[in-house]
Write a protein that holds these residues in place. Structure first.
Motif, PDB file in Angstrom:
ATOM      1  N   CYS A  64      -9.011  10.357  25.159  1.00 43.60           N
ATOM      2  CA  CYS A  64      -8.242   9.259  25.730  1.00 43.60           C
ATOM      3  C   CYS A  64      -8.237   9.417  27.245  1.00 43.60           C
ATOM      4  N   VAL A  65      -7.984   8.338  27.942  1.00 44.01           N
ATOM      5  CA  VAL A  65      -7.830   8.369  29.390  1.00 44.01           C
ATOM      6  C   VAL A  65      -6.532   7.662  29.734  1.00 44.01           C
ATOM      7  N   VAL A  66      -5.690   8.336  30.506  1.00 44.13           N
ATOM      8  CA  VAL A  66      -4.424   7.746  30.937  1.00 44.13           C
ATOM      9  C   VAL A  66      -4.458   7.524  32.440  1.00 44.13           C
ATOM     10  N   LEU A  67      -3.606   6.648  32.919  1.00 45.91           N
ATOM     11  CA  LEU A  67      -3.452   6.410  34.347  1.00 45.91           C
ATOM     12  C   LEU A  67      -2.131   7.013  34.782  1.00 45.91           C
ATOM     13  N   VAL A  68      -2.175   7.851  35.804  1.00 45.37           N
ATOM     14  CA  VAL A  68      -0.999   8.571  36.284  1.00 45.37           C
ATOM     15  C   VAL A  68      -0.702   8.112  37.713  1.00 45.37           C
ATOM     16  N   THR A  69       0.561   7.885  38.011  1.00 39.55           N
ATOM     17  CA  THR A  69       0.941   7.385  39.329  1.00 39.55           C
ATOM     18  C   THR A  69       0.810   8.468  40.393  1.00 39.55           C
ATOM     19  N   LEU A  70       0.260   8.078  41.543  1.00 42.09           N
ATOM     20  CA  LEU A  70       0.086   8.979  42.680  1.00 42.09           C
ATOM     21  C   LEU A  70       1.284   8.953  43.617  1.00 42.09           C
ATOM     22  N   ARG A  71       2.124   7.953  43.442  1.00 44.69           N
ATOM     23  CA  ARG A  71       3.353   7.814  44.238  1.00 44.69           C
ATOM     24  C   ARG A  71       4.341   6.987  43.432  1.00 44.69           C
ATOM     25  N   ASP A  72       5.569   6.854  43.933  1.00 47.41           N
ATOM     26  CA  ASP A  72       6.545   5.966  43.296  1.00 47.41           C
ATOM     27  C   ASP A  72       6.033   4.524  43.393  1.00 47.41           C
ATOM     28  N   ILE A  73       6.199   3.760  42.316  1.00 45.59           N
ATOM     29  CA  ILE A  73       5.763   2.368  42.294  1.00 45.59           C
ATOM     30  C   ILE A  73       6.940   1.482  41.914  1.00 45.59           C
ATOM     31  N   LYS A  74       7.160   0.454  42.716  1.00 51.30           N
ATOM     32  CA  LYS A  74       8.314  -0.418  42.509  1.00 51.30           C
ATOM     33  C   LYS A  74       7.927  -1.679  41.739  1.00 51.30           C
ATOM     34  N   GLN A  75       8.941  -2.364  41.264  1.00 51.91           N
ATOM     35  CA  GLN A  75       8.753  -3.625  40.551  1.00 51.91           C
ATOM     36  C   GLN A  75       8.001  -4.626  41.426  1.00 51.91           C
ATOM     37  N   GLY A  76       7.008  -5.298  40.829  1.00 50.13           N
ATOM     38  CA  GLY A  76       6.233  -6.302  41.546  1.00 50.13           C
ATOM     39  C   GLY A  76       4.924  -5.796  42.104  1.00 50.13           C
ATOM     40  N   GLU A  77       4.741  -4.466  42.157  1.00 51.60           N
ATOM     41  CA  GLU A  77       3.508  -3.910  42.717  1.00 51.60           C
ATOM     42  C   GLU A  77       2.371  -3.945  41.697  1.00 51.60           C
TER      43      GLU A  77
ATOM     44  N   THR B 152       6.096  -5.077  36.214  1.00 50.29           N
ATOM     45  CA  THR B 152       6.882  -6.309  36.231  1.00 50.29           C
ATOM     46  C   THR B 152       8.385  -6.075  36.124  1.00 50.29           C
ATOM     47  N   LYS B 153       8.752  -4.851  35.786  1.00 46.42           N
ATOM     48  CA  LYS B 153      10.178  -4.555  35.648  1.00 46.42           C
ATOM     49  C   LYS B 153      10.383  -3.061  35.783  1.00 46.42           C
ATOM     50  N   GLY B 154      11.444  -2.676  36.482  1.00 46.65           N
ATOM     51  CA  GLY B 154      11.797  -1.269  36.566  1.00 46.65           C
ATOM     52  C   GLY B 154      11.123  -0.542  37.717  1.00 46.65           C
ATOM     53  N   PHE B 155      11.036   0.770  37.562  1.00 46.18           N
ATOM     54  CA  PHE B 155      10.557   1.665  38.613  1.00 46.18           C
ATOM     55  C   PHE B 155       9.754   2.787  37.971  1.00 46.18           C
ATOM     56  N   VAL B 156       8.606   3.136  38.568  1.00 39.75           N
ATOM     57  CA  VAL B 156       7.745   4.179  38.018  1.00 39.75           C
ATOM     58  C   VAL B 156       7.667   5.346  38.996  1.00 39.75           C
ATOM     59  N   PRO B 157       8.231   6.485  38.665  1.00 42.93           N
ATOM     60  CA  PRO B 157       8.175   7.649  39.574  1.00 42.93           C
ATOM     61  C   PRO B 157       6.766   8.219  39.689  1.00 42.93           C
ATOM     62  N   LYS B 158       6.519   8.915  40.757  1.00 45.98           N
ATOM     63  CA  LYS B 158       5.267   9.625  40.953  1.00 45.98           C
ATOM     64  C   LYS B 158       5.043  10.617  39.812  1.00 45.98           C
ATOM     65  N   GLY B 159       3.778  10.731  39.354  1.00 47.81           N
ATOM     66  CA  GLY B 159       3.455  11.669  38.293  1.00 47.81           C
ATOM     67  C   GLY B 159       3.809  11.181  36.905  1.00 47.81           C
ATOM     68  N   THR B 160       3.825   9.855  36.709  1.00 46.24           N
ATOM     69  CA  THR B 160       4.176   9.261  35.424  1.00 46.24           C
ATOM     70  C   THR B 160       2.947   8.637  34.774  1.00 46.24           C
ATOM     71  N   VAL B 161       2.798   8.805  33.464  1.00 40.41           N
ATOM     72  CA  VAL B 161       1.767   8.071  32.724  1.00 40.41           C
ATOM     73  C   VAL B 161       2.195   6.610  32.667  1.00 40.41           C
ATOM     74  N   VAL B 162       1.419   5.745  33.306  1.00 40.20           N
ATOM     75  CA  VAL B 162       1.819   4.347  33.444  1.00 40.20           C
ATOM     76  C   VAL B 162       0.963   3.410  32.596  1.00 40.20           C
ATOM     77  N   SER B 163      -0.176   3.906  32.103  1.00 39.00           N
ATOM     78  CA  SER B 163      -1.062   3.058  31.311  1.00 39.00           C
ATOM     79  C   SER B 163      -2.092   3.923  30.599  1.00 39.00           C
ATOM     80  N   MET B 164      -2.862   3.289  29.701  1.00 41.23           N
ATOM     81  CA  MET B 164      -3.951   3.949  28.994  1.00 41.23           C
ATOM     82  C   MET B 164      -5.201   3.075  29.074  1.00 41.23           C
TER      83      MET B 164
END
Length: 266
Positions: free
Chosen positions: A242-255, A108-120
């Motif tokens: 634990c299980v984390v979710l890692v980004t496979l590509r860059d993710i932009k705001q709103g996705e 909902t805000k910002g930018f998530v680079p590829k290879g980032t832990v984005v959630s759990m």
């Protein structure tokens, strides 16, 4: 019910365990410092740890242009604001963009680079052959790890009661060993929404992947209050899964986040 299926020969490491650890440590430390005044009962038992956090808090106050040395006067951010200030993005649960998919998770805000832990992925952790039958009835939130370990991410009904019971069982005095807030709308750990990430489709390609992570024994005890997982069996001596979710590509705001895993329907 739907279970994640991973062939035994597969590997699910997108980034290293060290990177996962450092990300969780960074976010949890920021959450702890932001909530410093509420941590007094914990810090009273850890004087050396208290000094470390006071130093970190002073640095944070200077960064935020707060001139007072009294930590009680610090500006308190919401957990979502802490996540944004720490990793540069926010995520939230909302109606999925997929038809009839229910709730989804969005940046909902910002930018998530590829290879980032984005959630759990939160929930109760079950070892092989442990009783989970009644919790599994009509439950779409059961996650299967490569080694057969199951995580029940359902925040309602019997699953909710089991998690709360295990979490309170494991509490050591003022030290909480896990986070119960993912069962509510007021998240203490804003990353703990991974159970609502929908699977990819032909129209919506996967942009995140699940990665399993065993919490090491040296994980700071004062930060375990932000871990959204608890082991079902109290007498098992093992690391918390634990299980984390890692980004496979860059993710932009709103996705919206879409996961990448095989499923089998029983």
């Amino acid at each position: 019910r739907t279970l994640r299926y991973v062939p035994e020969s597969s590997q699910d490491k997108i980034i290293s365990d060290e990177d996962v650890f450092e990300t969780l440590l960074k976010v949890f430390t920021a959450l702890f410092i932001n909530d410093f005044s509420r941590q007094a009962h914990i810090l009273a038992l850890l004087p050396e740890i208290k000094c470390k956090y006071l130093e970190l808090l002073t640095v944070e106050q200077k960064r935020s242009k707060v001139n007072s040395c009294n930590h009680q006067s610090q500006h308190v951010f919401s957990p979502e604001e802490v996540l944004f200030n720490t990793l540069g993005f926010n995520i939230t649960r909302d109606q999925s963009s997929l038809v009839s998919a229910g709730t989804g998770v969005f940046v909902t805000k910002g930018f998530v680079p590829k290879g980032t832990v984005v959630s759990m992925y939160p929930g109760t952790v079950y070892r092989k052959h442990e009783p989970i039958f009644f919790q599994s009835l009509g439950n779409p939130f059961i996650f299967r790890c490569i080694d057969g370990i199951l995580i029940d991410g359902n925040d309602k009904g019997l699953s909710r009661s089991v998690y709360r019971s295990c979490s309170r069982r494991d509490q050591l005095g003022p030290f909480q060993m896990s986070d119960e807030s993912w069962l509510t709308a007021a998240l203490q750990n804003p990353l703990a929404v991974g159970q609502y990430v929908n699977n990819c489709s032909h129209e919506k390609a996967a942009n995140v992947c699940y990665q399993e992570f065993d919490v090491p024994g040296y994980f700071p005890v004062e930060l375990k209050q932000y871990l959204p997982n608890v082991i079902y069996s109290h007498d098992i001596e093992s690391h918390l899964r634990c299980v984390v979710l890692v980004t496979l590509r860059d993710i932009k705001q709103g996705e919206e986040l879409f996961s990448n895993y095989y499923t089998v329907v029983n």
